[in-house]
Write a protein that holds these residues in place. Structure first.
Motif, PDB file in Angstrom:
ATOM      1  N   MET A   1       0.833  -1.207   0.000  1.00  0.00           N
ATOM      2  CA  MET A   1       0.000   0.000   0.000  1.00  0.00           C
ATOM      3  C   MET A   1       0.868   1.258   0.000  1.00  0.00           C
ATOM      4  N   SER A   2       2.091   1.155   0.391  1.00  0.00           N
ATOM      5  CA  SER A   2       3.127   2.178   0.204  1.00  0.00           C
ATOM      6  C   SER A   2       2.742   3.583   0.665  1.00  0.00           C
ATOM      7  N   SER A   3       3.081   4.546  -0.188  1.00  0.00           N
ATOM      8  CA  SER A   3       3.079   5.961   0.191  1.00  0.00           C
ATOM      9  C   SER A   3       1.698   6.569   0.185  1.00  0.00           C
ATOM     10  N   SER A   4       0.790   6.002   0.943  1.00  0.00           N
ATOM     11  CA  SER A   4      -0.576   6.505   0.964  1.00  0.00           C
ATOM     12  C   SER A   4      -0.620   7.922   1.513  1.00  0.00           C
ATOM     13  N   ALA A   5      -1.627   8.666   1.049  1.00  0.00           N
ATOM     14  CA  ALA A   5      -1.923   9.969   1.635  1.00  0.00           C
ATOM     15  C   ALA A   5      -2.357   9.771   3.086  1.00  0.00           C
ATOM     16  N   SER A   6      -2.267  10.824   3.877  1.00  0.00           N
ATOM     17  CA  SER A   6      -2.869  10.834   5.207  1.00  0.00           C
ATOM     18  C   SER A   6      -4.318  11.266   5.074  1.00  0.00           C
ATOM     19  N   PRO A   7      -5.135  10.943   6.081  1.00  0.00           N
ATOM     20  CA  PRO A   7      -6.491  11.501   6.081  1.00  0.00           C
ATOM     21  C   PRO A   7      -6.396  13.023   6.079  1.00  0.00           C
ATOM     22  N   PHE A   8      -7.308  13.677   5.407  1.00  0.00           N
ATOM     23  CA  PHE A   8      -7.337  15.136   5.489  1.00  0.00           C
ATOM     24  C   PHE A   8      -8.741  15.652   5.240  1.00  0.00           C
ATOM     25  N   ALA A   9      -8.990  16.845   5.797  1.00  0.00           N
ATOM     26  CA  ALA A   9     -10.231  17.570   5.561  1.00  0.00           C
ATOM     27  C   ALA A   9     -10.043  18.465   4.355  1.00  0.00           C
ATOM     28  N   ALA A  10     -11.113  18.670   3.590  1.00  0.00           N
ATOM     29  CA  ALA A  10     -11.049  19.558   2.435  1.00  0.00           C
ATOM     30  C   ALA A  10     -12.329  20.373   2.371  1.00  0.00           C
ATOM     31  N   THR A  11     -12.254  21.538   1.750  1.00  0.00           N
ATOM     32  CA  THR A  11     -13.481  22.275   1.446  1.00  0.00           C
ATOM     33  C   THR A  11     -13.722  22.212  -0.058  1.00  0.00           C
ATOM     34  N   LEU A  12     -15.002  22.108  -0.395  1.00  0.00           N
ATOM     35  CA  LEU A  12     -15.445  22.075  -1.792  1.00  0.00           C
ATOM     36  C   LEU A  12     -16.266  23.335  -1.996  1.00  0.00           C
ATOM     37  N   ASP A  13     -15.715  24.317  -2.670  1.00  0.00           N
ATOM     38  CA  ASP A  13     -16.394  25.613  -2.794  1.00  0.00           C
ATOM     39  C   ASP A  13     -17.150  25.672  -4.120  1.00  0.00           C
ATOM     40  N   ALA A  14     -18.474  25.544  -4.035  1.00  0.00           N
ATOM     41  CA  ALA A  14     -19.311  25.529  -5.243  1.00  0.00           C
ATOM     42  C   ALA A  14     -19.380  26.903  -5.896  1.00  0.00           C
ATOM     43  N   VAL A  15     -19.000  27.957  -5.169  1.00  0.00           N
ATOM     44  CA  VAL A  15     -19.041  29.305  -5.733  1.00  0.00           C
ATOM     45  C   VAL A  15     -17.751  29.604  -6.515  1.00  0.00           C
ATOM     46  N   SER A  16     -16.616  29.274  -5.918  1.00  0.00           N
ATOM     47  CA  SER A  16     -15.335  29.577  -6.586  1.00  0.00           C
ATOM     48  C   SER A  16     -14.847  28.417  -7.454  1.00  0.00           C
ATOM     49  N   GLY A  17     -15.382  27.230  -7.216  1.00  0.00           N
ATOM     50  CA  GLY A  17     -14.909  26.066  -7.959  1.00  0.00           C
ATOM     51  C   GLY A  17     -13.564  25.551  -7.488  1.00  0.00           C
ATOM     52  N   ARG A  18     -13.189  25.889  -6.265  1.00  0.00           N
ATOM     53  CA  ARG A  18     -11.878  25.472  -5.759  1.00  0.00           C
ATOM     54  C   ARG A  18     -12.012  24.459  -4.640  1.00  0.00           C
ATOM     55  N   VAL A  19     -11.115  23.482  -4.664  1.00  0.00           N
ATOM     56  CA  VAL A  19     -10.924  22.542  -3.568  1.00  0.00           C
ATOM     57  C   VAL A  19      -9.769  23.074  -2.726  1.00  0.00           C
ATOM     58  N   GLU A  20      -9.891  22.976  -1.425  1.00  0.00           N
ATOM     59  CA  GLU A  20      -8.801  23.433  -0.552  1.00  0.00           C
ATOM     60  C   GLU A  20      -8.565  22.365   0.506  1.00  0.00           C
ATOM     61  N   PRO A  21      -7.379  21.801   0.680  1.00  0.00           N
ATOM     62  CA  PRO A  21      -6.137  22.088  -0.063  1.00  0.00           C
ATOM     63  C   PRO A  21      -6.230  21.601  -1.499  1.00  0.00           C
ATOM     64  N   GLU A  22      -5.384  22.183  -2.360  1.00  0.00           N
ATOM     65  CA  GLU A  22      -5.440  21.791  -3.767  1.00  0.00           C
ATOM     66  C   GLU A  22      -4.052  21.642  -4.380  1.00  0.00           C
ATOM     67  N   HIS A  23      -3.999  20.763  -5.382  1.00  0.00           N
ATOM     68  CA  HIS A  23      -2.871  20.710  -6.308  1.00  0.00           C
ATOM     69  C   HIS A  23      -2.834  22.030  -7.085  1.00  0.00           C
ATOM     70  N   PRO A  24      -1.726  22.351  -7.768  1.00  0.00           N
ATOM     71  CA  PRO A  24      -1.754  23.539  -8.635  1.00  0.00           C
ATOM     72  C   PRO A  24      -2.955  23.480  -9.575  1.00  0.00           C
ATOM     73  N   LEU A  25      -3.668  24.593  -9.678  1.00  0.00           N
ATOM     74  CA  LEU A  25      -4.869  24.662 -10.524  1.00  0.00           C
ATOM     75  C   LEU A  25      -4.499  24.418 -11.987  1.00  0.00           C
ATOM     76  N   GLN A  26      -5.238  23.540 -12.647  1.00  0.00           N
ATOM     77  CA  GLN A  26      -5.068  23.349 -14.091  1.00  0.00           C
ATOM     78  C   GLN A  26      -5.989  24.294 -14.847  1.00  0.00           C
ATOM     79  N   GLU A  27      -5.439  24.984 -15.817  1.00  0.00           N
ATOM     80  CA  GLU A  27      -6.232  25.874 -16.665  1.00  0.00           C
ATOM     81  C   GLU A  27      -6.175  25.380 -18.099  1.00  0.00           C
ATOM     82  N   ARG A  28      -7.330  25.340 -18.741  1.00  0.00           N
ATOM     83  CA  ARG A  28      -7.380  24.939 -20.151  1.00  0.00           C
ATOM     84  C   ARG A  28      -8.021  26.057 -20.954  1.00  0.00           C
TER      85      ARG A  28
END
Lengths: 189, 189
Positions: A1-28
């Motif tokens: 199972m190796s290098s698993s992530a740790s548990p973490f809390a995140a926010t899902l912002d339906a207004v801004s469209g951002r997850v926090e914490p986040e990877h660098p935002l991808q723009e297309r």
């Protein structure tokens, strides 16, 4: 199972469209959708006149590895290229893994293609779409404000963008008077 | 890939806690949580006086098979058994697969345990929790109305309820004056 992530809390912002914490935002931008719109001249013209943003992907910091379950918010701007609505590039998973989409804000849809036939599922807040293993998938903004949805998928899924570039998605989603139409490949000029 | 599900649209109702279409609704009453509450006399008394509903699980009709991605809404009623808040049974996955929870209504939390240490993540609308592979997980209603959340997990995950029954979850969530406390196992009587 190796290098698993740790548990973490995140926010899902339906207004801004951002997850926090986040990877660098991808723009297309329109230029990133080269070869995907039917009207190549309209695509070129859009690239040359400002090359507008089409969509962003805000992803939680979950590794794309077997056993992990990455999640992200995609936000597609309203707009079209030669009448064909703003959309994601679309992809297949390289492994036989499914995915779940849940609408967060705005109005859009999920176009699926198994190589022979397509399906269309409308998405909005309170609506979800199930993508079984073996179906290519793309999302489209059918409304007049940003369309945002949550995506959750197995970390082993992988992404194949080449098949869509070569074979399309079986249908195109076209703006009509006051609405849109999902036009099957057979019906295209 | 065999008998994959077809693509389908679903509704996620944050008010009723129901997914549509859905598998038969699962109901869990106090009697179903035998051996999980610290205060056995209080648990027995609750079973004998009406055996109230503790939680329901409304699941979309996605097969629990490798490659599929099942999703469901869990609704936990407000309440407690001898001061210990209403909660799910809790389980581990039998395969090293993670899971994502996203709060839909009410207030609650996600208790995680890797066999040595526990973690606590608050959940409410707009908040999510990431469960990496290898962490047992249970949810708890910490508020005064039903707590509902969306769960998305790989179909190969499997469910092990026995380990929680034997080893617990590393902590208990206890009602306090005007709130709650996550009490680690070491601090328990």
């Amino acid at each position: 199972m190796s290098s698993s992530a740790s548990p973490f809390a995140a926010t899902l912002d339906a207004v801004s469209g951002r997850v926090e914490p986040e990877h660098p935002l991808q723009e297309r931008r329109v230029s990133d959708l080269e070869g995907l719109y039917a009207d190549e001249a309209a695509w070129r013209s859009a690239v040359d006149s400002g090359n507008p943003l089409v969509y962003t992907v805000s992803a939680a910091p979950v590794p794309e590895e077997a056993g992990e379950v990455p999640f992200s918010i995609t936000s597609i701007e309203p707009g079209d290229v030669g009448g064909e609505l703003y959309m994601t590039k679309g992809h297949w998973h390289t492994a036989p893994e499914g995915e779940v989409y849940a609408g967060l804000s705005g109005e859009g849809g999920l176009l699926l293609f198994d190589g022979r036939e397509h399906r269309w599922i409308e998405l909005r807040p309170g609506a979800a779409g199930y993508i079984p293993p073996g179906w290519g998938h793309r999302t489209v903004n059918t409304g007049s404000e940003p369309f945002r949805f949550l995506a959750v998928y197995p970390g082993a899924a992988g992404h194949d963008y080449e098949t869509v570039l070569r074979d399309g998605m079986g249908a195109r989603v076209i703006r009509t008077n006051g609405g849109y139409e999902v036009r099957a490949r057979e019906e295209q000029a």
